[in-house]
Motif scaffolding. Structure first.
Motif, PDB file in Angstrom:
ATOM      1  N   SER A  15     -34.050  37.336 -34.200  1.00 17.42           N
ATOM      2  CA  SER A  15     -35.188  37.347 -35.097  1.00 17.42           C
ATOM      3  C   SER A  15     -35.017  36.263 -36.155  1.00 17.42           C
ATOM      4  O   SER A  15     -33.915  35.795 -36.417  1.00 17.42           O
ATOM      5  CB  SER A  15     -35.335  38.717 -35.756  1.00 17.42           C
ATOM      6  N   LYS A  16     -36.102  35.872 -36.776  1.00 15.62           N
ATOM      7  CA  LYS A  16     -36.058  34.794 -37.753  1.00 15.62           C
ATOM      8  C   LYS A  16     -35.175  35.139 -38.933  1.00 15.62           C
ATOM      9  O   LYS A  16     -34.559  34.283 -39.529  1.00 15.62           O
ATOM     10  CB  LYS A  16     -37.468  34.488 -38.239  1.00 15.62           C
ATOM     11  N   ARG A  17     -35.085  36.408 -39.282  1.00 22.21           N
ATOM     12  CA  ARG A  17     -34.321  36.809 -40.454  1.00 22.21           C
ATOM     13  C   ARG A  17     -32.833  36.970 -40.163  1.00 22.21           C
ATOM     14  O   ARG A  17     -32.025  36.937 -41.074  1.00 22.21           O
ATOM     15  CB  ARG A  17     -34.866  38.120 -41.003  1.00 22.21           C
ATOM     16  N   ALA A  18     -32.482  37.148 -38.926  1.00 27.21           N
ATOM     17  CA  ALA A  18     -31.078  37.401 -38.586  1.00 27.21           C
ATOM     18  C   ALA A  18     -30.228  36.189 -38.922  1.00 27.21           C
ATOM     19  O   ALA A  18     -30.523  35.076 -38.515  1.00 27.21           O
ATOM     20  CB  ALA A  18     -30.936  37.750 -37.112  1.00 27.21           C
ATOM     21  N   GLY A  19     -29.181  36.424 -39.678  1.00 24.64           N
ATOM     22  CA  GLY A  19     -28.240  35.368 -39.987  1.00 24.64           C
ATOM     23  C   GLY A  19     -28.667  34.429 -41.090  1.00 24.64           C
ATOM     24  O   GLY A  19     -27.971  33.479 -41.390  1.00 24.64           O
ATOM     25  N   THR A  20     -29.816  34.690 -41.718  1.00 30.20           N
ATOM     26  CA  THR A  20     -30.226  33.826 -42.812  1.00 30.20           C
ATOM     27  C   THR A  20     -29.473  34.210 -44.070  1.00 30.20           C
ATOM     28  O   THR A  20     -29.124  35.363 -44.274  1.00 30.20           O
ATOM     29  CB  THR A  20     -31.743  33.926 -43.080  1.00 30.20           C
ATOM     30  N   THR A  21     -29.212  33.225 -44.897  1.00 31.25           N
ATOM     31  CA  THR A  21     -28.515  33.498 -46.138  1.00 31.25           C
ATOM     32  C   THR A  21     -29.503  33.396 -47.287  1.00 31.25           C
ATOM     33  O   THR A  21     -30.484  32.645 -47.232  1.00 31.25           O
ATOM     34  CB  THR A  21     -27.362  32.503 -46.367  1.00 31.25           C
ATOM     35  N   VAL A  22     -29.223  34.146 -48.320  1.00 30.97           N
ATOM     36  CA  VAL A  22     -30.071  34.164 -49.495  1.00 30.97           C
ATOM     37  C   VAL A  22     -29.274  33.544 -50.633  1.00 30.97           C
ATOM     38  O   VAL A  22     -28.073  33.802 -50.777  1.00 30.97           O
ATOM     39  CB  VAL A  22     -30.480  35.612 -49.841  1.00 30.97           C
ATOM     40  N   ALA A  23     -29.936  32.746 -51.430  1.00 33.58           N
ATOM     41  CA  ALA A  23     -29.255  32.096 -52.547  1.00 33.58           C
ATOM     42  C   ALA A  23     -28.727  33.132 -53.533  1.00 33.58           C
ATOM     43  O   ALA A  23     -29.338  34.186 -53.741  1.00 33.58           O
ATOM     44  CB  ALA A  23     -30.217  31.155 -53.262  1.00 33.58           C
ATOM     45  N   ALA A  24     -27.595  32.827 -54.121  1.00 33.72           N
ATOM     46  CA  ALA A  24     -26.995  33.729 -55.097  1.00 33.72           C
ATOM     47  C   ALA A  24     -27.877  33.804 -56.341  1.00 33.72           C
ATOM     48  O   ALA A  24     -28.442  32.802 -56.784  1.00 33.72           O
ATOM     49  CB  ALA A  24     -25.604  33.234 -55.464  1.00 33.72           C
ATOM     50  N   LYS A  25     -27.973  34.994 -56.892  1.00 36.65           N
ATOM     51  CA  LYS A  25     -28.797  35.221 -58.065  1.00 36.65           C
ATOM     52  C   LYS A  25     -27.940  35.568 -59.289  1.00 36.65           C
ATOM     53  O   LYS A  25     -28.317  35.287 -60.420  1.00 36.65           O
ATOM     54  CB  LYS A  25     -29.774  36.361 -57.759  1.00 36.65           C
ATOM     55  N   PHE A  26     -26.773  36.174 -59.040  1.00 38.46           N
ATOM     56  CA  PHE A  26     -25.882  36.597 -60.112  1.00 38.46           C
ATOM     57  C   PHE A  26     -24.494  35.994 -59.901  1.00 38.46           C
ATOM     58  O   PHE A  26     -24.060  35.815 -58.779  1.00 38.46           O
ATOM     59  CB  PHE A  26     -25.765  38.125 -60.142  1.00 38.46           C
ATOM     60  N   ARG A  27     -23.788  35.712 -61.027  1.00 38.13           N
ATOM     61  CA  ARG A  27     -22.445  35.165 -60.956  1.00 38.13           C
ATOM     62  C   ARG A  27     -21.534  35.954 -61.888  1.00 38.13           C
ATOM     63  O   ARG A  27     -21.923  36.310 -62.992  1.00 38.13           O
ATOM     64  CB  ARG A  27     -22.442  33.699 -61.338  1.00 38.13           C
ATOM     65  N   ASP A  28     -20.322  36.194 -61.425  1.00 42.71           N
ATOM     66  CA  ASP A  28     -19.313  36.902 -62.205  1.00 42.71           C
ATOM     67  C   ASP A  28     -18.780  35.962 -63.280  1.00 42.71           C
ATOM     68  O   ASP A  28     -18.234  34.906 -62.961  1.00 42.71           O
ATOM     69  CB  ASP A  28     -18.184  37.348 -61.269  1.00 42.71           C
ATOM     70  N   PRO A  29     -18.923  36.312 -64.573  1.00 41.33           N
ATOM     71  CA  PRO A  29     -18.417  35.418 -65.621  1.00 41.33           C
ATOM     72  C   PRO A  29     -16.894  35.300 -65.605  1.00 41.33           C
ATOM     73  O   PRO A  29     -16.355  34.270 -65.996  1.00 41.33           O
ATOM     74  CB  PRO A  29     -18.906  36.061 -66.925  1.00 41.33           C
ATOM     75  N   ALA A  30     -16.194  36.325 -65.133  1.00 39.31           N
ATOM     76  CA  ALA A  30     -14.736  36.286 -65.102  1.00 39.31           C
ATOM     77  C   ALA A  30     -14.214  35.432 -63.956  1.00 39.31           C
ATOM     78  O   ALA A  30     -13.151  34.825 -64.055  1.00 39.31           O
ATOM     79  CB  ALA A  30     -14.180  37.708 -64.986  1.00 39.31           C
ATOM     80  N   ASN A  31     -14.959  35.377 -62.851  1.00 38.57           N
ATOM     81  CA  ASN A  31     -14.552  34.589 -61.686  1.00 38.57           C
ATOM     82  C   ASN A  31     -15.805  33.969 -61.076  1.00 38.57           C
ATOM     83  O   ASN A  31     -16.527  34.632 -60.336  1.00 38.57           O
ATOM     84  CB  ASN A  31     -13.825  35.466 -60.666  1.00 38.57           C
ATOM     85  N   PRO A  32     -16.105  32.718 -61.361  1.00 38.28           N
ATOM     86  CA  PRO A  32     -17.343  32.086 -60.893  1.00 38.28           C
ATOM     87  C   PRO A  32     -17.488  32.041 -59.364  1.00 38.28           C
ATOM     88  O   PRO A  32     -18.571  31.790 -58.862  1.00 38.28           O
ATOM     89  CB  PRO A  32     -17.271  30.670 -61.461  1.00 38.28           C
ATOM     90  N   ASP A  33     -16.398  32.276 -58.638  1.00 34.74           N
ATOM     91  CA  ASP A  33     -16.494  32.298 -57.175  1.00 34.74           C
ATOM     92  C   ASP A  33     -17.225  33.544 -56.681  1.00 34.74           C
ATOM     93  O   ASP A  33     -17.755  33.554 -55.565  1.00 34.74           O
ATOM     94  CB  ASP A  33     -15.104  32.239 -56.544  1.00 34.74           C
ATOM     95  N   ASN A  34     -17.248  34.592 -57.487  1.00 37.57           N
ATOM     96  CA  ASN A  34     -17.932  35.831 -57.109  1.00 37.57           C
ATOM     97  C   ASN A  34     -19.409  35.718 -57.441  1.00 37.57           C
ATOM     98  O   ASN A  34     -19.789  35.544 -58.601  1.00 37.57           O
ATOM     99  CB  ASN A  34     -17.345  37.029 -57.856  1.00 37.57           C
ATOM    100  N   THR A  35     -20.236  35.779 -56.418  1.00 42.71           N
ATOM    101  CA  THR A  35     -21.681  35.745 -56.614  1.00 42.71           C
ATOM    102  C   THR A  35     -22.319  36.872 -55.830  1.00 42.71           C
ATOM    103  O   THR A  35     -21.699  37.464 -54.941  1.00 42.71           O
ATOM    104  CB  THR A  35     -22.273  34.395 -56.145  1.00 42.71           C
TER     105      THR A  35
END
Length: 109
Positions: free
Chosen positions: A62-82
């Motif tokens: 399906s068109k939605r399968a495997g699509t990624t969504v842009a990160a909306k939130f970021r962890d201030p303590a560790n910017p790698d966590n979104t």
């Protein structure tokens, strides 16, 4: 051919099981090959291909399968966590809220 398994020791029984499983695999492959040949003969006789008979075989996801969504939130303590804001909240997000942060504070600018 009856085998009296009560008279077999551990090694003999293990060997018998291994041989039986090997033979079972051989029979399965032979059966699969025979069925495949029968199917190919029928398809050839009728003048069609397997894709004609089963058009959805190997169809795209399906068109939605495997699509990624842009990160909306970021962890201030560790910017790698979104987090995209979808699905279950990650632990770091809940911990930040408990520490007094607000959702708008965690938004990616």
């Amino acid at each position: 051919m009856a085998v009296d398994i009560k008279n077999l020791n551990h090694n003999q029984l293990t060997d018998l099981i291994a041989k039986a499983q090997a033979r079972q695999g051989e029979l399965s492959k032979e059966r699969t090959t025979k069925v495949r040949e029968q199917i190919q003969a029928i398809l050839k006789k009728e003048g069609v291909t397997l894709d004609d008979v089963f058009p959805s075989r190997g169809a795209a996801k399906s068109k939605r399968a495997g699509t990624t969504v842009a990160a909306k939130f970021r962890d201030p303590a560790n910017p790698d966590n979104t987090w995209s804001g979808r699905g279950k909240r990650p632990r770091w997000f809940n911990d930040a809220l408990k520490a007094g942060k607000k959702e708008k504070d965690l938004l990616i600018a």
